[in-house]
Design a protein around this motif. Structure first.
Motif, short mmCIF file in Angstrom:
data_model
loop_
_atom_site.label_atom_id
_atom_site.label_comp_id
_atom_site.label_asym_id
_atom_site.label_seq_id
_atom_site.Cartn_x
_atom_site.Cartn_y
_atom_site.Cartn_z
N ILE A 39 0.83 -1.21 0.00
CA ILE A 39 0.00 0.00 0.00
C ILE A 39 0.87 1.26 0.00
CG2 ILE A 39 -1.66 1.34 1.37
CD1 ILE A 39 -2.83 -1.34 2.30
N ALA A 40 1.95 1.22 0.80
CA ALA A 40 2.79 2.42 0.96
C ALA A 40 3.62 2.72 -0.28
CB ALA A 40 3.71 2.23 2.16
N THR A 41 3.98 1.70 -1.06
CA THR A 41 4.93 1.92 -2.16
C THR A 41 4.36 1.68 -3.55
OG1 THR A 41 5.74 -0.37 -1.97
CG2 THR A 41 6.87 1.31 -0.65
N CYS A 42 3.30 0.90 -3.67
CA CYS A 42 2.82 0.50 -4.99
C CYS A 42 1.43 1.06 -5.35
CB CYS A 42 2.78 -1.03 -5.09
SG CYS A 42 4.38 -1.83 -4.80
N ALA A 157 13.58 7.10 6.28
CA ALA A 157 14.49 6.16 5.62
C ALA A 157 13.83 5.46 4.45
CB ALA A 157 15.00 5.13 6.62
N VAL A 158 12.51 5.49 4.39
CA VAL A 158 11.77 4.81 3.33
C VAL A 158 11.41 5.76 2.20
CG1 VAL A 158 9.66 3.53 2.80
CG2 VAL A 158 10.84 3.15 4.98
N ASP A 159 11.04 6.99 2.55
CA ASP A 159 10.56 7.95 1.56
C ASP A 159 11.68 8.33 0.59
OD1 ASP A 159 8.15 7.91 2.89
OD2 ASP A 159 8.67 9.63 4.16
N GLY A 160 11.32 8.48 -0.68
CA GLY A 160 12.26 8.95 -1.68
C GLY A 160 13.12 7.88 -2.30
N GLN A 161 13.01 6.64 -1.92
CA GLN A 161 13.81 5.56 -2.49
C GLN A 161 13.10 4.95 -3.70
OE1 GLN A 161 15.42 2.58 0.07
NE2 GLN A 161 15.64 3.95 1.83
N PRO A 162 13.84 4.23 -4.55
CA PRO A 162 13.18 3.48 -5.63
C PRO A 162 12.17 2.50 -5.04
CG PRO A 162 15.54 3.58 -6.00
CD PRO A 162 15.30 4.16 -4.62
N ARG A 163 11.19 2.09 -5.87
CA ARG A 163 10.04 1.36 -5.36
C ARG A 163 10.42 0.10 -4.59
NH1 ARG A 163 5.06 0.47 -9.28
NH2 ARG A 163 4.94 2.70 -8.79
N TRP A 164 11.28 -0.77 -5.18
CA TRP A 164 11.58 -2.03 -4.50
C TRP A 164 12.42 -1.83 -3.25
CZ3 TRP A 164 8.69 -5.96 -5.07
CH2 TRP A 164 8.03 -6.17 -6.27
N ARG A 165 13.33 -0.86 -3.31
CA ARG A 165 14.09 -0.55 -2.09
C ARG A 165 13.16 0.00 -1.01
NH1 ARG A 165 19.85 2.30 -3.79
NH2 ARG A 165 20.74 0.48 -4.89
N ALA A 166 12.24 0.85 -1.43
CA ALA A 166 11.29 1.40 -0.47
C ALA A 166 10.40 0.30 0.10
CB ALA A 166 10.43 2.47 -1.15
N PHE A 167 10.05 -0.69 -0.74
CA PHE A 167 9.22 -1.80 -0.28
C PHE A 167 9.92 -2.57 0.84
CE2 PHE A 167 8.15 -6.31 -0.48
CZ PHE A 167 6.78 -6.28 -0.34
N TRP A 168 11.16 -2.97 0.59
CA TRP A 168 11.87 -3.76 1.61
C TRP A 168 12.24 -2.91 2.83
CZ3 TRP A 168 10.93 -8.49 1.44
CH2 TRP A 168 10.83 -9.18 0.24
N ALA A 169 12.53 -1.64 2.61
CA ALA A 169 12.80 -0.76 3.75
C ALA A 169 11.54 -0.60 4.61
CB ALA A 169 13.29 0.60 3.27
#
Length: 294
Positions: A39-42, A157-169
């Protein structure tokens, strides 16, 4: 001395309760964390704007009803509700989903039907009472809630990262955060299980109204997963159906474990207000529905 302490019945009971709470909750917590990360990234915020009615008062019952499609327990619904708030869903609607999802999803209702094979009314009563409580609490927040009562965890630490990195973060962040509060809640629930004498609950079963309050309080203390609580309720043969209904409605909405997790997800100022209010509304609705049905 240490061997005697570790071998005592109280310590064994404490360990059993703590481990059972954590083991029951962890798979659903993981599911909730994964769904929260999706929900947060996709999912774009525009999806929720189009899926929910624009008027928050109408979005509340829609969000509560949507809880029927998430096969999980209350541990998974906490991070999902937090993600919904971060994606712009009205807080009142997210809270209605938070309360309804663990009690009205298909897995829980099937488990309730299996636990009460001779009384199908329990399934209908549980689903109906849970939806009513969720909607009432959503509307209550819409009326009285304040934004400054909620403090979402820092996710810089999650905001602003690429989608998959943001997903795992996001997964790592939510799992560490919610998992820590799950452990704290499990410790508290296990301790209360050992400290509160069982004979007190048996004595309360003899009073029709006190028995409802007693099982509602027991649900808060035991912190049982909503997919297993129906079997515990069915085993409490000394109590009335209305008291068992209160156990099934209150438990998935507010217990010791959930209070800790809600504090971690939304802040302690939110939890100390929302928890007691939820307990009071759930208790009143359970008593009213039980009076009508039985």
């Amino acid at each position: 001395m240490v061997a005697d302490l570790l071998g005592s019945a109280g310590v064994r009971t404490w360990t059993t309760v703590f481990v059972s709470i954590v083991v029951q909750a962890t798979p659903f917590l993981v599911f909730g964390v994964l769904l929260s990360a999706v929900i947060a990234t996709c999912v774009p915020p525009s999806f929720f704007a189009s899926a929910l009615p624009r008027r928050p008062a109408l979005a509340v019952p829609v969000a509560a009803a949507s809880g029927a499609v998430l096969p999980g327990c209350e541990c998974g619904s906490v991070p999902v509700a937090g993600a919904l708030v971060r994606r712009g869903v009205p807080t009142s609607a997210a809270l209605a989903f938070l309360l309804a999802a663990p009690a009205i999803n298909p897995v829980v209702l099937v488990a309730t039907a299996v636990a009460f094979p001779d009384d199908p009314r329990m399934v209908v009563a549980r689903a109906g009472a849970s939806v009513v409580v969720a909607v009432l609490m959503g509307w209550l927040w819409l009326r009285l809630g304040r934004a400054d009562w909620i403090k979402l965890p820092d996710r810089s630490a999650v905001d602003g990262q690429p989608r998959w990195r943001a997903f795992w973060a996001s997964c790592r962040h939510d799992m560490a955060h919610a998992g820590g509060f799950l452990v704290v809640g499990g410790i508290a629930a296990a301790t209360l299980n050992v400290v509160v004498p069982g004979r007190w609950m048996q004595a309360l079963a003899e009073s029709p109204w006190l028995s409802v309050l007693a099982l509602a309080g027991l649900a808060v203390l035991l912190s049982i997963c909503s997919e297993a609580d129906a079997f515990v309720a069915a085993s409490l043969t000394a109590f009335s159906p209305t008291a068992k209904l209160a156990f099934l409605v209150v438990g998935p909405m507010i217990d010791v474990k959930l209070f800790a997790m809600q504090s971690g997800a939304f802040g302690s100022r939110f939890a100390v207000r929302f928890g007691p209010a939820t307990f009071a509304v759930a208790l009143a609705v359970s008593a009213a529905v039980g009076w009508v049905v039985w």
